[in-house]
Design an enzyme around this catalytic site. Structure first.
Site, PDB file in Angstrom:
ATOM      1  N   GLY A 150      23.429  27.782  25.873  1.00  0.00           N
ATOM      2  CA  GLY A 150      24.362  27.461  25.603  1.00  0.00           C
ATOM      3  C   GLY A 150      25.504  27.328  26.683  1.00  0.00           C
ATOM      4  N   ALA A 151      25.271  27.337  27.365  1.00  0.00           N
ATOM      5  CA  ALA A 151      26.231  26.994  29.071  1.00  0.00           C
ATOM      6  C   ALA A 151      25.725  25.939  29.997  1.00  0.00           C
ATOM      7  CB  ALA A 151      25.827  28.297  30.503  1.00  0.00           C
ATOM      8  N   GLY A 152      25.395  24.579  28.935  1.00  0.00           N
ATOM      9  CA  GLY A 152      25.410  23.287  29.427  1.00  0.00           C
ATOM     10  C   GLY A 152      24.567  22.948  30.603  1.00  0.00           C
ATOM     11  N   SER A 195      19.070  24.801  28.814  1.00  0.00           N
ATOM     12  CA  SER A 195      18.027  25.799  28.754  1.00  0.00           C
ATOM     13  C   SER A 195      16.883  24.743  28.346  1.00  0.00           C
ATOM     14  CB  SER A 195      17.973  27.211  27.998  1.00  0.00           C
ATOM     15  OG  SER A 195      19.001  26.610  27.432  1.00  0.00           O
ATOM     16  N   SER A 196      17.726  23.694  27.090  1.00  0.00           N
ATOM     17  CA  SER A 196      16.168  22.816  25.857  1.00  0.00           C
ATOM     18  C   SER A 196      15.152  22.126  26.866  1.00  0.00           C
ATOM     19  CB  SER A 196      16.982  22.390  24.902  1.00  0.00           C
ATOM     20  OG  SER A 196      18.352  21.712  25.802  1.00  0.00           O
ATOM     21  N   GLU A 207      13.321  16.859  21.087  1.00  0.00           N
ATOM     22  CA  GLU A 207      14.287  16.872  20.819  1.00  0.00           C
ATOM     23  C   GLU A 207      15.403  15.760  20.047  1.00  0.00           C
ATOM     24  OE1 GLU A 207      17.446  18.538  22.716  1.00  0.00           O
ATOM     25  OE2 GLU A 207      16.658  18.936  24.919  1.00  0.00           O
ATOM     26  N   ASP A 266      18.167  15.910  31.588  1.00  0.00           N
ATOM     27  CA  ASP A 266      18.143  17.241  31.670  1.00  0.00           C
ATOM     28  C   ASP A 266      16.534  16.784  31.660  1.00  0.00           C
ATOM     29  OD1 ASP A 266      20.519  16.848  31.095  1.00  0.00           O
ATOM     30  OD2 ASP A 266      20.444  17.814  28.628  1.00  0.00           O
ATOM     31  N   TYR A 288      27.695  15.119  19.530  1.00  0.00           N
ATOM     32  CA  TYR A 288      26.596  14.139  20.648  1.00  0.00           C
ATOM     33  C   TYR A 288      26.627  13.098  19.846  1.00  0.00           C
ATOM     34  CZ  TYR A 288      23.613  13.451  23.950  1.00  0.00           C
ATOM     35  OH  TYR A 288      22.623  12.223  24.995  1.00  0.00           O
TER      36      TYR A 288
HETATM   37  C1  GLA Z   1      22.900  16.219  27.283  1.00  0.00           C
HETATM   38  C2  GLA Z   1      22.505  15.766  26.811  1.00  0.00           C
HETATM   39  C3  GLA Z   1      22.303  14.687  28.218  1.00  0.00           C
HETATM   40  C4  GLA Z   1      23.056  13.581  28.652  1.00  0.00           C
HETATM   41  C5  GLA Z   1      24.510  14.845  28.883  1.00  0.00           C
HETATM   42  C6  GLA Z   1      25.533  14.407  28.804  1.00  0.00           C
HETATM   43  O1  GLA Z   1      22.948  17.509  28.449  1.00  0.00           O
HETATM   44  O2  GLA Z   1      20.799  16.442  27.203  1.00  0.00           O
HETATM   45  O3  GLA Z   1      20.540  13.963  27.628  1.00  0.00           O
HETATM   46  O4  GLA Z   1      23.150  12.709  27.652  1.00  0.00           O
HETATM   47  O5  GLA Z   1      24.122  15.805  27.546  1.00  0.00           O
HETATM   48  O6  GLA Z   1      25.568  13.998  30.283  1.00  0.00           O
END
Ligand code: GLA
Length: 386
Positions: free
Chosen positions: A120-122, A125-126, A158, A170, A220
């Site tokens: 959840g920290a961005g 991890s997914s 996803e 990602d 999102y």
């Molecule tokens: C998440 C999504 C990515 C990207 C970012 C925003 O991490 O998984 O594909 O869109 O947000 O830049």
């Protein structure tokens, strides 16, 4: 990470040799919410990873064990896989569902995994979960898929199992990361240029706000729709426009009046952010870290004011960082509404600056934020298990 105990339980049959995969999280230096608009991004794989151990079985049973959360998932390889209410399971079910369409997967397997990527920290991890699992099964079943195909399968998982219509950034950072380099990825052609990161006396520091506002995935997906709406309006005036990547400042000048307020703001942001990635990449090449930092600051402003994906906590962290006068650049990182800020901080005084930021944050929100000094490492790998 070691899984000796589990390995003993699994036996050590030569033909079912265990496969060991490490899949890293990622940072994104600049280029946020541009990937699904076919634009440019500048991410890198980091020194925090998910570790997998996978072994084929002689029967049809599939067992997946999440060591960190002490959870377990079992099913038969012949099952028709559907999304689950337990979100972590969807990364595995989704990847397997799409892999089964690509190759001959008839046997069961055991998987055990653990992670040191903060959830959840961005730090994605997914993507590490889905890419790492895809890579492990590719190896175990000798599917001979290319890394690009595994990244695409991870993205499909996803979209269709987790329910987030993410871009491809990602997954590419996780699969193709290179030590000490960011990848300047063109999300239209999916070609990337590795760019060396030479920070000199500066350090890359993530500060995790420890908040994750509820609407993250809904908002999102909504941003994606808003961008698509802008495209569907603008292409009435120039049919060469296929995605926001194709929209220029001139288009906005000439046809911006046909857009609603939200579509207009999203367009403005994406055009400017794509330009910033290009300038940031040039700044790195010419070693102009000051300019690089400025572009990070501008990116944050764009994300907060035009793309509207920041939140009070992230804005506060960015502002406090800048007030220190020793942070070259600071911005929210990833999807938004919580998670981390990414900061370029003067090295000699780094710990003091970071604790000042953490203390101010604690005073304001009563939350203990957490800092991570990150290093840029290689992407997903199959390792020899010794
Ligand atoms: C998440 C999504 C990515 C990207 C970012 C925003 O991490 O998984 O594909 O869109 O947000 O830049």
């Amino acid at each position: 990470m070691h899984f000796e105990k589990e390995l003993k339980g699994w036996g050590n049959r030569q033909e079912n040799k265990p496969i060991w995969v490490v899949a890293p999280g990622r940072i994104n230096l600049i280029g946020e919410h541009t990937d699904y608009n076919n634009g440019f991004v500048l991410p890198a794989a980091i020194d925090k990873s998910v570790f997998f151990l996978v072994q084929l079985r002689d029967d049809k049973n599939c067992n997946i064990e999440a060591k960190d959360i002490d959870a377990h998932l079992s099913f038969s390889i012949e099952d028709d896989l559907k999304p689950s209410l337990n979100n972590w399971e969807n990364y595995f079910l989704g990847v397997l569902h799409f892999l089964k369409k690509k190759g001959n997967i008839k046997q069961g397997f055991n998987v055990i995994f653990e992670s040191n990527i903060p959830i959840g920290a961005g730090m994605s991890s997914s993507a590490a979960l889905s890419c790492g699992f895809g890579m492990a099964l590719n190896e175990a079943f000798s599917l001979s898929l290319k890394k690009t195909q595994i990244a695409e399968i991870a993205q499909l998982a996803e979209h269709h199992f987790v329910g987030v219509k993410c871009g491809i950034m990602d997954q590419y950072a996780c699969m193709f990361g290179i030590e000490n380099h960011a990848l300047k990825l063109d999300c239209r052609t999916l070609k990337y240029q590795p760019q060396e990161i030479k920070l000199g006396e500066y350090k890359l520091v993530l500060i995790d706000s420890k908040v994750k506002h509820e609407l993250t995935s809904t908002e999102y997906n909504k941003r994606r729709e808003e961008c698509d709406r802008a495209v569907s309006i603008l292409k009435n005036y120039d049919e060469s426009i296929k995605t926001l990547r194709d929209v220029t400042q001139n288009h906005i000048l000439n046809f911006g009046k046909h857009l609603d307020r939200v579509a207009y703001m999203r367009c403005k942001y994406v055009i400017m952010e794509n330009e910033r990635v290009e300038r940031a990449s040039q700044a790195l090449i010419s070693n102009n870290l000051k300019l690089f930092g400025k572009l990070l600051d501008q990116s944050h402003k764009g994300l907060a004011d035009y793309f509207e994906v920041s939140c009070d906590e992230l804005n506060f962290l960015v502002n406090v960082s800048k007030e220190s006068g020793q942070v070259l650049g600071s911005r929210m990182m990833g999807g938004g509404f919580g998670g981390c800020t990414i900061n370029i901080i003067e090295g000699s005084n780094c710990s003091v600056i970071v604790s000042t930021i953490l203390n101010s944050y604690k005073k304001k929100f009563g939350i203990n934020a957490q800092s991570y000094f990150v290093e840029i490492k290689d992407g997903c790998k199959v390792l020899d298990y010794n």
